[in-house]
Design an enzyme around this catalytic site. Structure first.
Site, PDB file in Angstrom:
ATOM      1  N   ASP A 113       0.802  -1.229   0.000  1.00 41.09           N
ATOM      2  CA  ASP A 113       0.000   0.000   0.000  1.00 41.09           C
ATOM      3  C   ASP A 113       0.836   1.280   0.000  1.00 41.09           C
ATOM      4  O   ASP A 113       0.290   2.382   0.123  1.00 41.09           O
ATOM      5  CB  ASP A 113      -0.946   0.008   1.210  1.00 41.09           C
ATOM      6  CG  ASP A 113      -2.098  -0.975   1.030  1.00 41.09           C
ATOM      7  OD1 ASP A 113      -2.623  -1.068  -0.093  1.00 41.09           O
ATOM      8  OD2 ASP A 113      -2.456  -1.639   2.013  1.00 41.09           O
TER       9      ASP A 113
ATOM     10  N   ASP B 155      -6.478  -4.039  -5.959  1.00 43.73           N
ATOM     11  CA  ASP B 155      -6.150  -2.719  -5.399  1.00 43.73           C
ATOM     12  C   ASP B 155      -4.702  -2.326  -5.692  1.00 43.73           C
ATOM     13  O   ASP B 155      -4.357  -1.146  -5.748  1.00 43.73           O
ATOM     14  CB  ASP B 155      -6.336  -2.689  -3.870  1.00 43.73           C
ATOM     15  CG  ASP B 155      -7.487  -3.510  -3.354  1.00 43.73           C
ATOM     16  OD1 ASP B 155      -7.844  -4.505  -4.014  1.00 43.73           O
ATOM     17  OD2 ASP B 155      -8.015  -3.186  -2.289  1.00 43.73           O
TER      18      ASP B 155
HETATM   19  N1  GLY Z   1      -7.214  -1.402  -0.408  1.00 44.17           N
HETATM   20  C1  GLY Z   1      -8.207  -1.778   0.505  1.00 44.17           C
HETATM   21  C2  GLY Z   1      -9.587  -1.428   0.123  1.00 44.17           C
HETATM   22  O1  GLY Z   1      -9.898  -0.989  -0.963  1.00 44.17           O
HETATM   23  O2  GLY Z   1     -10.433  -1.600   0.965  1.00 44.17           O
END
Ligand code: GLY
Length: 440
Positions: free
Chosen positions: A141, A199
């Site tokens: 992330d 994601d």
């Molecule tokens: N990246 C985590 C979400 O979209 O909840």
């Protein structure tokens, strides 16, 4: 639904479908006031507002998953909450949280649109508190965290110390790329051997930026490899995507499924939005037509499957379409932002379809159905997002990333009106980076 926004006209006006109509200037000014209010409530340095605490009962979650409570508990590890909704508590996170960059990022976007220096100062203050992220290696992330904060700082208040943070973080992100697998690893936890989630497409912008800043193609090359293999393995024939694909050590698909969606075969709304945004971005950065085609195909999948009358998607595109089905304003905002940019890469007739759709989402989000009254909602701009239904977490509540992508959508419209490109990261290429005081 009537759409009021006029993107390319001389008058930049977004009025809401609700009774009280606001100009875009008022919408941005009200949003900036919410961000200031949040700043005034932050209890201590190093804390970032993420959401409001909400609790849901297992039967309630089971109903939305269309499963019997016994069929999913305790597989998810969800605690047995009483059926209460407490909208009174802001949940703060520290720099380790994947959402930590969104509040500083929202401040940068508000500064970009208003030019108000107090917002720039707040943005710089909270961005600087994220410096330790540049030493993190335990998550994919990093792009969300550093690009939304330091990345926006680089566009709006360039300084060569920012470049160092972005490059150090990008080095840690490519450290998660296993050449045998051919992808950046997403999570270091859970039951999967090598999980990659859709994601992760959102973290690639950091790598494109690092290549532009250093002139070293290694970051970009890894981004391209990741995007290509994700394109091959994450998507179904209708261009909906799985949430989690796990790989064997030699790079074969081990499993495909979901963690945050309704079922392994469903189209989790935010996941579809991440894919749309990610491939639009890849096209902007590479000019490769395969990414443009992928983004177009995802856009039509979303527009086909999204049954929400106001276009703000239900939490999963395969969720119940009943009025009590929670929405995901964050998915709507991400889609709107991506569609605005995608609309500039295609013929005008097609671009108009994407733009009109984005405007319908923004119209709804700007109405009092989704926009919170000032100084309510914990200072978050938007209401009605959903974090993770199967975990019984953050259901029908504000989320800091819904606010970020909503503001980014508005900023993108303004950039178009100002004759700039909506993505705006291209401005980093060749940008003269001012020497920081320290290095002078
Ligand atoms: N990246 C985590 C979400 O979209 O909840």
């Amino acid at each position: 639904m009537k759409t009021y926004i006029t993107v390319l006209s001389a008058m930049f006006l977004l009025a809401t479908g609700a009774s009280a109509q606001r100009t875009t200037g008022q919408i941005v000014s009200d949003a900036a006031d919410q961000l200031r209010y949040q700043a005034s409530r932050i209890p201590e340095d190093g804390k970032f507002p993420r959401t409001l605490v909400t609790d849901y009962s297992i039967p309630e979650v089971a109903y939305h998953l269309e499963r019997a409570p016994k069929d999913f508990y305790p597989e998810t590890g969800m605690a047995k909450h009483p059926s209460v909704k407490d909208f009174s508590t802001v949940a703060y996170v520290n720099y380790h949280d994947w959402t930590s960059g969104f509040y500083p990022g929202s401040l940068w976007l508000a500064y970009e649109m208003t030019g108000n220096e107090d917002l720039r100062d707040l943005a710089a203050k909270y961005t600087n508190q994220l410096l330790p992220v540049s030493r993190k290696k335990d998550t994919h992330d990093l792009g969300f965290m550093v690009n939304c904060s330091y990345g926006n700082a680089l566009r709006l208040a360039p300084d060569d110390s920012i470049k160092n943070v972005i490059v150090a973080t990008a080095d840690n992100l490519i450290g998660r790329f296993d050449p045998k697998v051919g992808l950046i690893r997403s999570w270091d936890w859970g039951k999967w051997n090598y999980p990659v989630i859709i994601d992760n497409m959102m973290n690639l912008q950091l790598l494109f930026n690092a290549s532009k800043l250093t002139g070293d193609p290694k970051y970009r090359d890894i981004a391209v490899k990741h995007a290509d293999k994700t394109m091959r393995n994450h998507f179904r024939s209708d261009y909906s995507s799985y949430h989690v694909v796990s790989y064997t050590p030699d790079g074969r698909v081990e499993s495909r499924g979901t963690y945050q969606g309704k079922s392994h075969d469903s189209a989790w709304s935010r996941g579809q939005a991440w894919g749309l945004y990610g491939y639009t971005e890849c096209y902007r950065e590479t000019g490769e037509k395969r990414y443009l085609d992928q983004a177009r195909n995802i856009a039509s999948l979303i527009m086909r499957k999204n049954e929400a009358p106001d276009r703000v998607p239900y939490w999963d595109l395969d969720a119940r379409t009943a009025p009590d089905s929670p929405r995901d304003a964050s998915a709507g905002a991400i889609c709107a932002s991506a569609l605005i940019e995608l609309s500039t890469f295609v013929p005008e007739w097609e671009g108009k379809i994407y733009r009109d759709y984005a405007m319908q989402i923004l119209d709804a989000l700007s109405s009092d159905k989704y926009t919170a009254p000032k100084c309510a909602n914990g200072g978050f701009i938007l209401m009605h997002s959903t974090g993770s239904m199967p975990q019984g977490s953050e259901i029908d509540t504000p989320l800091n990333y819904a606010d970020y992508y909503y503001l980014e959508s508005l900023a993108r419209l303004k950039r178009i009106q100002d004759g700039k490109t909506p993505g705006d990261w291209d401005r980093i290429a060749g940008k003269k980076i001012r020497k920081s005081k320290k290095s002078k």
